[in-house]
Scaffold this active site. Sequence first.
Site, PDB file in Angstrom:
ATOM      1  CG  LEU A  93      -2.039   1.036   1.207  1.00 47.65           C
ATOM      2  CD1 LEU A  93      -2.918   0.905  -0.034  1.00 47.65           C
ATOM      3  CD2 LEU A  93      -2.900   0.917   2.459  1.00 47.65           C
ATOM      4  CG  HIS A  94       2.512   1.951  -3.410  1.00 48.35           C
ATOM      5  ND1 HIS A  94       3.769   1.434  -3.181  1.00 48.35           N
ATOM      6  CD2 HIS A  94       1.905   1.099  -4.282  1.00 48.35           C
ATOM      7  CE1 HIS A  94       3.929   0.324  -3.886  1.00 48.35           C
ATOM      8  NE2 HIS A  94       2.812   0.104  -4.558  1.00 48.35           N
ATOM      9  CG  ASP A  95      -0.209   6.864  -3.746  1.00 49.56           C
ATOM     10  OD1 ASP A  95       1.030   6.806  -3.863  1.00 49.56           O
ATOM     11  OD2 ASP A  95      -0.983   6.793  -4.712  1.00 49.56           O
TER      12      ASP A  95
END
Length: 310
Positions: free
Chosen positions: A238-240
């Site tokens: 999970l990035h942003d």
Amino acid sequence: MKIIIDTDPGQDDAITALLAIASPEIELLGVTTVAGNVPVSMTTRNALQMLDLAGRPDIPVYAGSNKPLLRAPITATHVHGASGFEGAVLPPPSRKENEGHAVDFIIDTLRNNEPGTITICTIGPLTNIALALNKAPEVIQRAKQIVMMAGAFSEVGNITPAAEFNIYVDPHAAQMVLSSGIPIVMMPLDITHQLHTSAKRIARMEALPNRVGPVVAAWLRMEKAYEAKKYGTDGGPLHDPNTVMWLLRPDIYSGRKVNVQIETQSELTMGMSVVDWWQVGLLPANVTFLRTVDDDEFYEVLIERLGRLP
């Protein structure tokens, strides 16, 4: 705290905005869009839809750059789907984007607020920020900081062997921003790859008694299936949302100040984040570069906050 989110939605981009909206500590002044995961016409439509989903159609949305500074556009439809929002079906946007360009909104907002009071969270390519720097450098310096999902050190690359996607799409813009002197916090792949979207975590989101939870779960099941298979993990990274989570809970992250430069010459390593983690170079630190995160606490906060939404 006042923030602007500059974004290329994308499912996890939308989750970032939802987290910000669900958090009373944060005032989301506006959303600016950029070409990245999908073309800017789609990222703008998706931004409008994500704000409708959150029950906040009052938050302004401004469309930004439709291409990188110097390179041809690159997308990530192989991850996010053709629309960027594959996995869940949302109603058409209830409105159109605001008149005007994202770059002008960023400049005007910084000009009309006290210096050092606005954080820019960048979760896509840095084209809009670079254009704002070029147009009004003295105004952009009024930003408190830029918190960006970008780059990598030990994880190296996710779009090429050497480069992280947001940097690779517009490496020249990224280098401009990193050279600006604005305080920068970088959330690299080193952080995001610790945050597996496991089936158990997605099920908890799906069980939330609101409309947001099932949509987020559907998005993640679709988007993260590709990455889970790619990396052989129990869920894709999970990035942003790390950008907003760091504003809320900096205590769950650790890292240090280092120098980061972006490769803009070599086609072999174009967009590589050259991170002087061991301080062997002579250039001064220009980035707070984070390397570890408490993944369980991250998801506890994220799921609890998403549960506050409609």
